[in-house]
Design a protein around this motif. Sequence first.
Motif, PDB file in Angstrom:
ATOM      1  N   PRO A   1       0.809  -1.221   0.000  1.00 13.72           N
ATOM      2  CA  PRO A   1       0.000   0.000   0.000  1.00 13.72           C
ATOM      3  C   PRO A   1       0.843   1.272   0.000  1.00 13.72           C
ATOM      4  CG  PRO A   1      -0.725  -1.509   1.749  1.00 13.72           C
ATOM      5  CD  PRO A   1       0.551  -2.063   1.171  1.00 13.72           C
ATOM      6  N   PHE A   2       2.126   1.166   0.366  1.00 15.70           N
ATOM      7  CA  PHE A   2       2.919   2.380   0.589  1.00 15.70           C
ATOM      8  C   PHE A   2       4.047   2.574  -0.407  1.00 15.70           C
ATOM      9  CE2 PHE A   2       5.704  -0.560   2.833  1.00 15.70           C
ATOM     10  CZ  PHE A   2       4.789  -1.496   3.313  1.00 15.70           C
ATOM     11  N   THR A   3       4.059   1.753  -1.483  1.00 16.64           N
ATOM     12  CA  THR A   3       5.053   1.960  -2.553  1.00 16.64           C
ATOM     13  C   THR A   3       4.395   1.744  -3.911  1.00 16.64           C
ATOM     14  OG1 THR A   3       5.704  -0.356  -2.301  1.00 16.64           O
ATOM     15  CG2 THR A   3       7.149   1.270  -1.297  1.00 16.64           C
ATOM     16  N   SER A   4       4.917   2.400  -4.917  1.00 15.51           N
ATOM     17  CA  SER A   4       4.498   2.123  -6.291  1.00 15.51           C
ATOM     18  C   SER A   4       5.489   2.797  -7.238  1.00 15.51           C
ATOM     19  CB  SER A   4       3.092   2.648  -6.549  1.00 15.51           C
ATOM     20  OG  SER A   4       2.603   2.100  -7.754  1.00 15.51           O
ATOM     21  N   PRO A   5       6.074   2.030  -8.167  1.00 18.27           N
ATOM     22  CA  PRO A   5       5.986   0.584  -8.311  1.00 18.27           C
ATOM     23  C   PRO A   5       6.649  -0.154  -7.145  1.00 18.27           C
ATOM     24  CG  PRO A   5       7.632   1.508  -9.821  1.00 18.27           C
ATOM     25  CD  PRO A   5       6.946   2.668  -9.180  1.00 18.27           C
ATOM     26  N   SER A   6       6.314  -1.465  -7.032  1.00 15.54           N
ATOM     27  CA  SER A   6       6.839  -2.292  -5.932  1.00 15.54           C
ATOM     28  C   SER A   6       7.427  -3.599  -6.485  1.00 15.54           C
ATOM     29  CB  SER A   6       5.709  -2.684  -4.974  1.00 15.54           C
ATOM     30  OG  SER A   6       4.969  -1.572  -4.559  1.00 15.54           O
ATOM     31  N   TYR A   7       8.374  -4.132  -5.746  1.00 15.34           N
ATOM     32  CA  TYR A   7       9.054  -5.362  -6.190  1.00 15.34           C
ATOM     33  C   TYR A   7       9.359  -6.260  -5.008  1.00 15.34           C
ATOM     34  CZ  TYR A   7      10.112  -1.713  -9.552  1.00 15.34           C
ATOM     35  OH  TYR A   7       9.999  -0.653 -10.391  1.00 15.34           O
ATOM     36  N   GLU A   8       9.585  -7.537  -5.335  1.00 19.44           N
ATOM     37  CA  GLU A   8      10.158  -8.451  -4.344  1.00 19.44           C
ATOM     38  C   GLU A   8      11.419  -9.056  -4.934  1.00 19.44           C
ATOM     39  OE1 GLU A   8       6.038  -9.704  -2.056  1.00 19.44           O
ATOM     40  OE2 GLU A   8       6.892 -11.070  -3.542  1.00 19.44           O
ATOM     41  N   LEU A   9      12.340  -9.375  -4.053  1.00 16.65           N
ATOM     42  CA  LEU A   9      13.583 -10.000  -4.498  1.00 16.65           C
ATOM     43  C   LEU A   9      13.591 -11.454  -4.033  1.00 16.65           C
ATOM     44  CD1 LEU A   9      16.366  -9.694  -5.821  1.00 16.65           C
ATOM     45  CD2 LEU A   9      17.270  -9.040  -3.599  1.00 16.65           C
ATOM     46  N   GLU A  10      13.863 -12.341  -4.971  1.00 14.48           N
ATOM     47  CA  GLU A  10      13.960 -13.761  -4.628  1.00 14.48           C
ATOM     48  C   GLU A  10      15.377 -14.259  -4.913  1.00 14.48           C
ATOM     49  OE1 GLU A  10       9.323 -15.007  -5.513  1.00 14.48           O
ATOM     50  OE2 GLU A  10      10.862 -15.636  -6.944  1.00 14.48           O
ATOM     51  N   VAL A  11      15.812 -15.185  -4.076  1.00 12.17           N
ATOM     52  CA  VAL A  11      17.153 -15.742  -4.220  1.00 12.17           C
ATOM     53  C   VAL A  11      17.006 -17.233  -4.503  1.00 12.17           C
ATOM     54  CG1 VAL A  11      19.300 -16.235  -2.987  1.00 12.17           C
ATOM     55  CG2 VAL A  11      18.097 -14.101  -2.561  1.00 12.17           C
ATOM     56  N   PHE A  12      17.776 -17.738  -5.468  1.00 11.74           N
ATOM     57  CA  PHE A  12      17.754 -19.175  -5.739  1.00 11.74           C
ATOM     58  C   PHE A  12      18.740 -19.844  -4.797  1.00 11.74           C
ATOM     59  CE2 PHE A  12      18.370 -23.062  -8.274  1.00 11.74           C
ATOM     60  CZ  PHE A  12      17.031 -23.385  -8.462  1.00 11.74           C
ATOM     61  N   TRP A  13      18.210 -20.612  -3.870  1.00 13.14           N
ATOM     62  CA  TRP A  13      19.040 -21.152  -2.802  1.00 13.14           C
ATOM     63  C   TRP A  13      18.672 -22.615  -2.581  1.00 13.14           C
ATOM     64  CZ3 TRP A  13      23.295 -19.991  -0.185  1.00 13.14           C
ATOM     65  CH2 TRP A  13      23.529 -20.577   1.057  1.00 13.14           C
ATOM     66  N   GLN A  14      19.631 -23.486  -2.785  1.00  7.69           N
ATOM     67  CA  GLN A  14      19.429 -24.915  -2.601  1.00  7.69           C
ATOM     68  C   GLN A  14      18.151 -25.409  -3.279  1.00  7.69           C
ATOM     69  OE1 GLN A  14      20.333 -25.978   1.452  1.00  7.69           O
ATOM     70  NE2 GLN A  14      22.350 -25.071   1.229  1.00  7.69           N
ATOM     71  N   GLY A  15      18.024 -25.045  -4.552  1.00  7.71           N
ATOM     72  CA  GLY A  15      16.963 -25.639  -5.361  1.00  7.71           C
ATOM     73  C   GLY A  15      15.643 -24.888  -5.424  1.00  7.71           C
ATOM     74  N   ASP A  16      15.480 -23.804  -4.652  1.00  3.02           N
ATOM     75  CA  ASP A  16      14.193 -23.110  -4.642  1.00  3.02           C
ATOM     76  C   ASP A  16      14.350 -21.604  -4.745  1.00  3.02           C
ATOM     77  OD1 ASP A  16      12.090 -24.899  -4.398  1.00  3.02           O
ATOM     78  OD2 ASP A  16      12.664 -25.329  -2.312  1.00  3.02           O
ATOM     79  N   TRP A  17      13.322 -20.974  -5.314  1.00  4.38           N
ATOM     80  CA  TRP A  17      13.290 -19.503  -5.280  1.00  4.38           C
ATOM     81  C   TRP A  17      12.713 -19.072  -3.942  1.00  4.38           C
ATOM     82  CZ3 TRP A  17      15.940 -16.525  -8.356  1.00  4.38           C
ATOM     83  CH2 TRP A  17      16.254 -16.973  -9.644  1.00  4.38           C
ATOM     84  N   LEU A  18      13.415 -18.241  -3.266  1.00  6.69           N
ATOM     85  CA  LEU A  18      13.071 -17.865  -1.912  1.00  6.69           C
ATOM     86  C   LEU A  18      12.942 -16.353  -1.826  1.00  6.69           C
ATOM     87  CD1 LEU A  18      13.685 -20.003   0.504  1.00  6.69           C
ATOM     88  CD2 LEU A  18      15.239 -18.177   1.082  1.00  6.69           C
ATOM     89  N   GLU A  19      11.764 -15.924  -1.386  1.00 10.94           N
ATOM     90  CA  GLU A  19      11.517 -14.493  -1.353  1.00 10.94           C
ATOM     91  C   GLU A  19      12.146 -13.915  -0.089  1.00 10.94           C
ATOM     92  OE1 GLU A  19       7.277 -14.070  -1.480  1.00 10.94           O
ATOM     93  OE2 GLU A  19       7.528 -12.543   0.059  1.00 10.94           O
ATOM     94  N   ILE A  20      12.983 -12.899  -0.233  1.00 10.20           N
ATOM     95  CA  ILE A  20      13.598 -12.389   0.995  1.00 10.20           C
ATOM     96  C   ILE A  20      13.240 -10.950   1.347  1.00 10.20           C
ATOM     97  CG2 ILE A  20      15.524 -14.033   0.987  1.00 10.20           C
ATOM     98  CD1 ILE A  20      17.277 -11.537   0.301  1.00 10.20           C
ATOM     99  N   LEU A  21      12.767 -10.194   0.375  1.00 12.86           N
ATOM    100  CA  LEU A  21      12.427  -8.817   0.761  1.00 12.86           C
ATOM    101  C   LEU A  21      11.393  -8.193  -0.171  1.00 12.86           C
ATOM    102  CD1 LEU A  21      13.890  -6.579  -1.296  1.00 12.86           C
ATOM    103  CD2 LEU A  21      15.908  -7.342  -0.101  1.00 12.86           C
ATOM    104  N   GLY A  22      10.742  -7.157   0.362  1.00 12.31           N
ATOM    105  CA  GLY A  22       9.802  -6.356  -0.422  1.00 12.31           C
ATOM    106  C   GLY A  22      10.322  -4.922  -0.471  1.00 12.31           C
ATOM    107  N   CYS A  23      10.014  -4.217  -1.557  1.00  8.80           N
ATOM    108  CA  CYS A  23      10.535  -2.861  -1.681  1.00  8.80           C
ATOM    109  C   CYS A  23       9.778  -2.087  -2.753  1.00  8.80           C
ATOM    110  CB  CYS A  23      12.023  -2.911  -2.037  1.00  8.80           C
ATOM    111  SG  CYS A  23      12.341  -3.686  -3.632  1.00  8.80           S
ATOM    112  N   GLY A  24      10.112  -0.832  -2.899  1.00  4.53           N
ATOM    113  CA  GLY A  24       9.485  -0.055  -3.960  1.00  4.53           C
ATOM    114  C   GLY A  24       9.774   1.432  -3.828  1.00  4.53           C
ATOM    115  N   VAL A  25       9.140   2.178  -4.712  1.00  8.28           N
ATOM    116  CA  VAL A  25       9.280   3.644  -4.706  1.00  8.28           C
ATOM    117  C   VAL A  25       8.219   4.187  -3.743  1.00  8.28           C
ATOM    118  CG1 VAL A  25       9.151   5.748  -6.105  1.00  8.28           C
ATOM    119  CG2 VAL A  25      10.153   3.641  -7.065  1.00  8.28           C
TER     120      VAL A  25
END
Length: 494
Positions: free
Chosen positions: A302-326
Amino acid sequence: MKLAATGRAVRLAWSKRSGTAIGARLRVEARPQQQLRFQSTVVLQTPIIEHNSKTRSLEIDGKSHAIDEWTNVPPSILSFLPRNLHLRPSHPVSITRQVIERSFPSPTYTHYNDIHPIVTVAQNFDSLGFPQDHPGRSRTDTYYINKDTVLRTHTSAHEAEIFRDNKSEGYTISADVYRRDAIDRSHYPVFHQMEGSRMWDRRKVPGGDIVKAVWADLERLPKHDLEVEDPNPTIHPERNPLQGEHHSSEEVEAIAAHLKRSLEGMVVELFSRAKKAAVAAGNTNADVMEPLKVRWVEAYFPFTSPSYELEVFWQGDWLEILGCGVTKQELLINAGVPDQLGWAFGVGLERVAMLLFSIPDIRLFWSKDPRFLSQFSTMENINTFVPFSRHPSCYKDVSFWLRSSSSSAGGGLKANAQDFHENDVMEVVRDIGGDLVEDVKLTDEFTHPVSGRRSLCYRINYRSLERTLTNEEANELHNSVRERLVKKLGVELR
Ligand code: DAH
């Protein structure tokens, strides 16, 4: 509900039985010079406190808070307030904080690490533009001290005040946050987040040219050779819009690029340390040795736009670690800094720490067992956690009929004691079993074809991280859980 990515995976352990002090005075060890105690011999029960007349209040850290029909925070949760794992020198949560802070150095960034967790509903939700019907506001998801006051559910609760304070161009805030949630190895109702933000001021950048200033700052950030997937456009008119009345697309391209590069740098710093630790521990499996890969995905906050999440490929899976945006410009306008614009992010510290140190169960972070605590030292010396035991599981089922008035297991949006919500079951189990419960899973559910009543079956996995539980102990806990479910939630055992 998904308030956002970054915290949900990051919950920790219960200090057993400390929470069941019904009607008792509760004192807990210190935040420095702070105390927490119940002021009256009020019957404080979980998950729902029966509101019953008179001047009932909670005194927490020297401050008195009235309680009302919104109050749902049990003593067991309040007992976490003084723990401050993110400040304990050799604790993995604190080490993780310190590693991340390195990517956001002062004086550009001020680091706030000691902000009290009791905030107003206005701070936690309104200041960030959360709509009135956002599920995050529900009593099933959030711990209310009273109708106007909550335990913060995220560090973003402090964004507005720090923007108003306007001490430096950037900041990080690390702190404990609280959410009612499921019980499993990656969820705990108390966890830690780090919020970060970087602003540019239209009146202060050379020639008022934000675009040029941001790209110039980006050039000064450390470069990396990380493999990054970023398939979506920075701005998408429907899915991830520009705040067109406030920002130009060139400004947002520059700010988003600076945001992404800063956070990628942070990930490189974190995961190169994790890899070093794994290799030092003799783990040279292919998945550890593969080059680190990350990807950006579109998101909504609700408090950013545009917004993104960062995922890391770790031991076989995509893992979401953070949310962010303008950052939404309204937030900055309301905070009295209308000429500033920039980005913000929030990351769950336990989730990152679990990866960094290979810690398999979020309850461990709360352990006071020296076999856990003594394994960690400094951020220069990240090591892979060596499990000291794996004690047997003890599974117990509980099946019950919901009250006929409870029609749905979904999230009720209002403070309605009649509504059933799974988090109420979780809280009963946590309150009784504490850290002796590893996870709770719904294993069966059906609706009676004639009466329309719903039946649920949960499987509780009792397992201590520190010792072997006897079957009698597990039975005793389980019987208490069954009784409390009847008493608190009005279910009928089957
Ligand atoms: N507060 C969000 C959460 O708890 C995380 C977050 C997302 C923080 C985007 C931010 C942000 O500052 O810009 O999941």
